[in-house]
Design a protein around this motif. Structure first.
Motif, PDB file in Angstrom:
ATOM      1  N   PHE A  19      -8.582  18.035  -1.343  1.00 21.59           N
ATOM      2  CA  PHE A  19      -9.413  18.941  -2.059  1.00 21.59           C
ATOM      3  C   PHE A  19      -8.495  20.448  -2.190  1.00 21.59           C
ATOM      4  N   ARG A  20      -7.328  20.387  -1.762  1.00 27.05           N
ATOM      5  CA  ARG A  20      -6.623  21.729  -1.913  1.00 27.05           C
ATOM      6  C   ARG A  20      -6.413  22.109  -3.323  1.00 27.05           C
ATOM      7  N   GLN A  21      -6.527  23.366  -3.454  1.00 27.03           N
ATOM      8  CA  GLN A  21      -6.243  23.826  -4.701  1.00 27.03           C
ATOM      9  C   GLN A  21      -4.893  24.486  -4.646  1.00 27.03           C
ATOM     10  N   ILE A  29     -16.238  36.239  -4.634  1.00 28.89           N
ATOM     11  CA  ILE A  29     -17.666  36.260  -4.920  1.00 28.89           C
ATOM     12  C   ILE A  29     -18.234  37.389  -4.488  1.00 28.89           C
ATOM     13  N   GLU A  30     -18.976  37.791  -5.219  1.00 29.50           N
ATOM     14  CA  GLU A  30     -19.693  39.202  -5.028  1.00 29.50           C
ATOM     15  C   GLU A  30     -18.950  39.964  -4.057  1.00 29.50           C
ATOM     16  N   GLY A  31     -17.587  40.464  -4.363  1.00 32.12           N
ATOM     17  CA  GLY A  31     -16.799  41.256  -3.594  1.00 32.12           C
ATOM     18  C   GLY A  31     -16.283  40.764  -2.285  1.00 32.12           C
ATOM     19  N   ASN A  32     -16.623  39.432  -1.860  1.00 32.52           N
ATOM     20  CA  ASN A  32     -15.856  38.941  -0.776  1.00 32.52           C
ATOM     21  C   ASN A  32     -15.079  37.936  -1.070  1.00 32.52           C
ATOM     22  N   GLU A  33     -13.957  37.716  -0.206  1.00 29.13           N
ATOM     23  CA  GLU A  33     -12.970  36.569  -0.387  1.00 29.13           C
ATOM     24  C   GLU A  33     -13.316  35.443   0.191  1.00 29.13           C
ATOM     25  N   TYR A  34     -13.183  34.285  -0.328  1.00 20.86           N
ATOM     26  CA  TYR A  34     -13.430  32.959   0.375  1.00 20.86           C
ATOM     27  C   TYR A  34     -12.378  32.106   0.070  1.00 20.86           C
ATOM     28  N   TYR A  35     -11.777  31.515   1.255  1.00 26.97           N
ATOM     29  CA  TYR A  35     -10.978  30.229   0.928  1.00 26.97           C
ATOM     30  C   TYR A  35     -11.413  28.879   0.752  1.00 26.97           C
ATOM     31  N   ASN A  36     -12.494  28.742   1.346  1.00 28.92           N
ATOM     32  CA  ASN A  36     -13.367  27.454   1.186  1.00 28.92           C
ATOM     33  C   ASN A  36     -14.502  27.742   0.035  1.00 28.92           C
ATOM     34  N   LYS A  65     -19.670  22.124 -12.268  1.00 24.93           N
ATOM     35  CA  LYS A  65     -18.211  22.784 -13.016  1.00 24.93           C
ATOM     36  C   LYS A  65     -18.789  24.211 -13.548  1.00 24.93           C
ATOM     37  N   LYS A  66     -19.673  24.882 -12.998  1.00 20.39           N
ATOM     38  CA  LYS A  66     -20.053  26.152 -13.642  1.00 20.39           C
ATOM     39  C   LYS A  66     -20.154  27.316 -12.474  1.00 20.39           C
ATOM     40  N   HIS A  67     -20.907  26.837 -11.415  1.00 16.44           N
ATOM     41  CA  HIS A  67     -21.076  27.954 -10.616  1.00 16.44           C
ATOM     42  C   HIS A  67     -20.297  27.630  -9.088  1.00 16.44           C
ATOM     43  N   ILE A  68     -19.677  28.974  -8.676  1.00 18.84           N
ATOM     44  CA  ILE A  68     -18.963  28.759  -7.508  1.00 18.84           C
ATOM     45  C   ILE A  68     -19.608  29.417  -6.399  1.00 18.84           C
ATOM     46  N   ILE A  69     -19.912  28.814  -5.087  1.00 22.23           N
ATOM     47  CA  ILE A  69     -20.390  29.383  -3.948  1.00 22.23           C
ATOM     48  C   ILE A  69     -19.502  29.227  -2.757  1.00 22.23           C
ATOM     49  N   ASP A 119     -23.077  17.319  -8.542  1.00 20.60           N
ATOM     50  CA  ASP A 119     -21.888  17.507  -8.963  1.00 20.60           C
ATOM     51  C   ASP A 119     -21.070  18.597  -8.259  1.00 20.60           C
ATOM     52  N   ILE A 120     -20.539  18.490  -7.152  1.00 20.96           N
ATOM     53  CA  ILE A 120     -20.158  19.554  -6.447  1.00 20.96           C
ATOM     54  C   ILE A 120     -18.632  19.125  -6.226  1.00 20.96           C
ATOM     55  N   GLN A 121     -17.804  20.133  -6.312  1.00 19.94           N
ATOM     56  CA  GLN A 121     -16.047  19.905  -6.120  1.00 19.94           C
ATOM     57  C   GLN A 121     -16.073  20.877  -5.181  1.00 19.94           C
ATOM     58  N   ASP A 122     -15.536  20.361  -3.879  1.00 22.77           N
ATOM     59  CA  ASP A 122     -14.841  21.210  -2.692  1.00 22.77           C
ATOM     60  C   ASP A 122     -13.502  21.617  -3.125  1.00 22.77           C
ATOM     61  N   ARG A 123     -13.262  22.781  -2.825  1.00 23.62           N
ATOM     62  CA  ARG A 123     -11.849  23.535  -3.321  1.00 23.62           C
ATOM     63  C   ARG A 123     -11.462  24.472  -1.696  1.00 23.62           C
TER      64      ARG A 123
END
Length: 140
Positions: free
Chosen positions: A3-5, A36-43, A49-53, A76-80
């Motif tokens: 699931f690596r980007q 996301i909301e000013g914070n960096e996330y690697y996972n 296909k619309k909302h990133i959490i 439908d959730i895609q892990d990245r």
């Protein structure tokens, strides 16, 4: 690659008259984390296909989405996963010498090269070719 980007900077190929020496490399550039909301996330998880959490928000198996709590398996959730551990990834057919364990050292050397050049690919071919005589017969 699971699931690596990946941020593919270049694709390098060398096709020879001997399939054992064919090379296909992906030169990987640095991938930036999601913000996301000013914070960096690697996972992260991408819902419908619309909302990133952040990935941690769905680790329990449940996630709040559109004001309701849902089972992760019902959406439908895609892990990245943003991982910058490789600069070069080799893709090889079954008989390619790049998949021989004793040639890993040469692929590891390429991880230290900032930007690949054609000469790097020809050098890799020469090096992996040296190890093919013993191991090719075992592949057949």
């Amino acid at each position: 690659m699971d699931f690596r980007q990946l941020n593919i900077r270049a694709i390098w190929g060398l096709l020879t008259d001997n399939l054992y020496d064919d090379i296909l490399l992906l030169e990987i550039g640095k991938t930036l984390p999601y913000t996301i909301e000013g914070n960096e996330y690697y996972n992260v998880g991408v819902i419908e296909k619309k909302h990133i959490i952040p990935y941690e928000q769905m680790a329990s198996g449940y996630v709040r989405y559109n004001g309701n709590v849902h089972k992760v398996s019902d959406l439908d959730i895609q892990d990245r996963f943003v991982v910058n551990d490789y600069r070069v990834i080799a893709i090889a057919p079954f008989h390619s010498c790049t998949i021989l364990e004793k040639n890993d050292i040469f692929l590891n050397e390429l991880q230290k090269v900032d930007t690949l050049k054609a000469e790097d690919i020809f050098t890799l071919r020469r090096k992996i070719h040296m190890n093919r005589a013993d191991d090719v017969s075992m592949m057949l």
